[in-house]
Design an enzyme around this catalytic site. Sequence first.
Site, PDB file in Angstrom:
ATOM      1  N   SER A 238       0.797  -1.239   0.000  1.00 12.75           N
ATOM      2  CA  SER A 238       0.000   0.000   0.000  1.00 12.75           C
ATOM      3  C   SER A 238       0.830   1.292   0.000  1.00 12.75           C
ATOM      4  O   SER A 238       0.435   2.260  -0.646  1.00 12.75           O
ATOM      5  CB  SER A 238      -0.973  -0.004   1.175  1.00 12.75           C
ATOM      6  OG  SER A 238      -1.888  -1.062   1.002  1.00 12.75           O
ATOM      7  N   LYS A 285      -9.568  -5.654  11.267  1.00 18.85           N
ATOM      8  CA  LYS A 285     -10.722  -5.099  10.536  1.00 18.85           C
ATOM      9  C   LYS A 285     -12.006  -5.061  11.368  1.00 18.85           C
ATOM     10  O   LYS A 285     -12.886  -4.250  11.098  1.00 18.85           O
ATOM     11  CB  LYS A 285     -10.950  -5.866   9.230  1.00 18.85           C
ATOM     12  CG  LYS A 285      -9.880  -5.593   8.201  1.00 18.85           C
ATOM     13  CD  LYS A 285     -10.176  -6.283   6.881  1.00 18.85           C
ATOM     14  CE  LYS A 285      -9.064  -6.012   5.881  1.00 18.85           C
ATOM     15  NZ  LYS A 285      -9.302  -6.597   4.580  1.00 18.85           N
ATOM     16  N   ASN A 306     -11.959  -1.523   6.462  1.00 23.70           N
ATOM     17  CA  ASN A 306     -10.555  -1.502   6.023  1.00 23.70           C
ATOM     18  C   ASN A 306     -10.040  -0.089   5.789  1.00 23.70           C
ATOM     19  O   ASN A 306      -8.896   0.083   5.393  1.00 23.70           O
ATOM     20  CB  ASN A 306     -10.365  -2.351   4.760  1.00 23.70           C
ATOM     21  CG  ASN A 306     -10.810  -1.631   3.518  1.00 23.70           C
ATOM     22  OD1 ASN A 306     -11.728  -0.805   3.568  1.00 23.70           O
ATOM     23  ND2 ASN A 306     -10.173  -1.921   2.404  1.00 23.70           N
ATOM     24  N   ASP A 321     -12.842  -2.615   0.287  1.00 25.91           N
ATOM     25  CA  ASP A 321     -12.692  -3.967  -0.279  1.00 25.91           C
ATOM     26  C   ASP A 321     -13.960  -4.306  -1.071  1.00 25.91           C
ATOM     27  O   ASP A 321     -13.910  -4.962  -2.113  1.00 25.91           O
ATOM     28  CB  ASP A 321     -12.547  -5.015   0.838  1.00 25.91           C
ATOM     29  CG  ASP A 321     -11.151  -5.000   1.447  1.00 25.91           C
ATOM     30  OD1 ASP A 321     -10.228  -4.488   0.798  1.00 25.91           O
ATOM     31  OD2 ASP A 321     -11.005  -5.500   2.588  1.00 25.91           O
ATOM     32  N   ALA A 346     -14.453 -18.624   3.794  1.00 30.17           N
ATOM     33  CA  ALA A 346     -15.528 -17.977   4.564  1.00 30.17           C
ATOM     34  C   ALA A 346     -14.935 -17.089   5.656  1.00 30.17           C
ATOM     35  O   ALA A 346     -15.546 -16.882   6.693  1.00 30.17           O
ATOM     36  CB  ALA A 346     -16.444 -19.036   5.161  1.00 30.17           C
ATOM     37  N   GLY A 348     -12.635 -13.321   6.667  1.00 32.15           N
ATOM     38  CA  GLY A 348     -12.911 -11.889   6.573  1.00 32.15           C
ATOM     39  C   GLY A 348     -13.025 -11.404   5.135  1.00 32.15           C
ATOM     40  O   GLY A 348     -13.942 -10.643   4.801  1.00 32.15           O
ATOM     41  N   LEU A 431      -8.099 -13.617  -5.015  1.00 29.48           N
ATOM     42  CA  LEU A 431      -7.768 -12.428  -4.223  1.00 29.48           C
ATOM     43  C   LEU A 431      -6.287 -12.377  -3.842  1.00 29.48           C
ATOM     44  O   LEU A 431      -5.766 -11.323  -3.483  1.00 29.48           O
ATOM     45  CB  LEU A 431      -8.632 -12.369  -2.949  1.00 29.48           C
ATOM     46  CG  LEU A 431      -9.909 -11.517  -3.032  1.00 29.48           C
ATOM     47  CD1 LEU A 431     -10.739 -11.843  -4.252  1.00 29.48           C
ATOM     48  CD2 LEU A 431     -10.758 -11.679  -1.789  1.00 29.48           C
TER      49      LEU A 431
HETATM   50  P1  ATR Z   1      -9.021 -13.415   5.635  1.00 28.73           P
HETATM   51  O1  ATR Z   1      -9.456 -12.210   6.421  1.00 28.73           O
HETATM   52  O2  ATR Z   1      -7.800 -13.177   4.788  1.00 28.73           O
HETATM   53  O3  ATR Z   1     -10.136 -14.016   4.837  1.00 28.73           O
HETATM   54  P2  ATR Z   1      -9.372 -15.423   7.663  1.00 28.73           P
HETATM   55  O4  ATR Z   1     -10.569 -14.712   8.162  1.00 28.73           O
HETATM   56  O5  ATR Z   1      -8.415 -15.971   8.655  1.00 28.73           O
HETATM   57  O6  ATR Z   1      -8.503 -14.486   6.703  1.00 28.73           O
HETATM   58  O7  ATR Z   1      -9.879 -16.619   6.696  1.00 28.73           O
HETATM   59  C1  ATR Z   1      -8.993 -17.485   6.078  1.00 28.73           C
HETATM   60  C2  ATR Z   1      -9.773 -18.361   5.110  1.00 28.73           C
HETATM   61  O8  ATR Z   1      -8.836 -19.173   4.414  1.00 28.73           O
HETATM   62  C3  ATR Z   1     -10.738 -19.304   5.801  1.00 28.73           C
HETATM   63  O9  ATR Z   1     -11.843 -19.528   4.940  1.00 28.73           O
HETATM   64  C4  ATR Z   1      -9.876 -20.577   5.954  1.00 28.73           C
HETATM   65  O10 ATR Z   1     -10.625 -21.766   6.071  1.00 28.73           O
HETATM   66  P3  ATR Z   1     -11.136 -22.251   7.509  1.00 28.73           P
HETATM   67  O11 ATR Z   1     -12.343 -21.420   7.831  1.00 28.73           O
HETATM   68  O12 ATR Z   1     -11.448 -23.683   7.359  1.00 28.73           O
HETATM   69  O13 ATR Z   1      -9.991 -21.990   8.484  1.00 28.73           O
HETATM   70  C5  ATR Z   1      -9.161 -20.548   4.619  1.00 28.73           C
HETATM   71  N1  ATR Z   1      -7.940 -21.350   4.593  1.00 28.73           N
HETATM   72  C6  ATR Z   1      -6.801 -21.089   5.235  1.00 28.73           C
HETATM   73  N2  ATR Z   1      -5.880 -22.031   4.939  1.00 28.73           N
HETATM   74  C7  ATR Z   1      -6.453 -22.899   4.080  1.00 28.73           C
HETATM   75  C8  ATR Z   1      -6.020 -24.084   3.392  1.00 28.73           C
HETATM   76  N3  ATR Z   1      -4.780 -24.557   3.542  1.00 28.73           N
HETATM   77  N4  ATR Z   1      -6.891 -24.711   2.587  1.00 28.73           N
HETATM   78  C9  ATR Z   1      -8.136 -24.232   2.417  1.00 28.73           C
HETATM   79  N5  ATR Z   1      -8.615 -23.131   3.051  1.00 28.73           N
HETATM   80  C10 ATR Z   1      -7.780 -22.470   3.851  1.00 28.73           C
END
Ligand code: ATR
Length: 478
Positions: A238, A285, A306, A321, A346, A348, A431
């Site tokens: 950023s 956030k 954000n 976002d 699912a 943030g 993303l």
């Molecule tokens: P962000 O704000 O970047 O979305 P987050 O809220 O921590 O970060 O969410 C991370 C997402 O990536 C979640 O959907 C997580 O799945 P879980 O809810 O089962 O934890 C997903 N994620 C992280 N590592 C993963 C992996 N190795 N394979 C598939 N999904 C993954």
Amino acid sequence: MLCLTLTGKDCTESISQYIQHKTSVQMVELRVDLLKCINKGQIQKLTEAISIPKILTCRRVRDGGSYFGSERARARLLNSLLDLGFSYIDIEEDVKRPDLEKTAHEYNVKIIRSFHDLEGVPKDLFTKIVKLRRRGDVAKVAVTPKSINDVLLLFKVKHELREIEDKVVIGMGDYGIPTRILYKLTGSLFTFCSPDGTPAASGHLSPEIMHGLYHADSVNDDTGIYGIIGNPVMHTSSPKIHNPAFRRIGLNAIYVPFLVDDVRGFFQLAELLSIKGFSVTVPHKQQVLPYLGKISREVKLIGSCNTVVRYNNLWKGMNTDFYGFLKPIQEELDAQRIRKAVVIGAGGAARSVVWALRNYYCKVVILNRTIEKAKKLALETGSEWGGLTDIDKMDHADLIVQTTSAGMPPLENVNPIETYQFSGRELVFDLVYKPKNTLFLEKAKLAGCKLIYGMDMLVAQGVLQFEAFTGFTYPQDL
Ligand code: ATR
């Protein structure tokens, strides 16, 4: 002033470092302890080749340097170099060598009395600075903040010790980065940087970054301060979006990364520095919400913010976002070519994406590793849900959005929907922006899908943030 710490293993290399950066710095520091072989003739050549003020330093291991010899030998060495045209000599707090001080003054070399704490910030920091200044011409403290509250303390020095002009206050490590960039706001006379790839101390930035990106030396009382908070945050791109744009439109402003462990402490710092606006990234956030006096419709919907701007003495929260995600697919949405979208993840990031799509009445299916989390977001947004192996739920998808951290180091070899075969007609959006081509996107590309990269969203949300911060349109040519 920006001071370049020379890190060459010999004087020839150090002279080249100076020549490479001489248009960015106003002072250099020769760290004798970093030289492989100490030769007075070579050092004389160096001092003659460098016309700007020079600091002579020989740092001990316990203060973060590389000098292993005895204290007596160190004093003798420093003494022997004082006739070479240095402007300053760095002498640590505990060193009692009246002979060294006397010689320094005979040669018109000013004394920087320094204190280093590689573990934390001492409780008596302010008293220390007062004492250091009494025993030298400049007081220098280089300490290691371990929280944003420590950083707050360092910025308080400017006001609390305003009668002591000749001082340098440095926060080392990632927490300390803002104290290096905004050194003038700690009341410091100068700050240090070192050539890219050879940081002389933890948190040293290169002249290209300090001068080229931040123009740290141009900060003054009228500079508008902006930034980004997160944990981690130092990887952020950023500053490269905002700083060049401020300069292009001629705005006296700077955008700095703040590593933040405690949002409350940051809001105190924001008041102290009169910060005008800031970006918010993981994991803050949601944590910023209680501090906001006003929120936009998107923040209310998504429950995450954000972008924060000062607005009539209140903090106003927005979520760029939401629109940043929509921007690269706006044409397809307007033409109603996205009827069904599948969102992978699912967390943030997925929340903003799902709400933005539902706002366009798209049918959304959320697939997540943890089904319960997909279900929760789906029930809230009127979507369908499933696990990552529920490939059949992806049939006839017009858009697939990957929102998880899979694809990003250390998960660069992970494709979260490995078994899915792209038909080639889906629009595929990841993303993740580092790396640009994830495993997921590469597979979609092979099938002939149209791709949208994470960088497109990052830039779109950054542009909207810039406009919220400044009220100006982001310069088109950037
Ligand atoms: P962000 O704000 O970047 O979305 P987050 O809220 O921590 O970060 O969410 C991370 C997402 O990536 C979640 O959907 C997580 O799945 P879980 O809810 O089962 O934890 C997903 N994620 C992280 N590592 C993963 C992996 N190795 N394979 C598939 N999904 C993954």
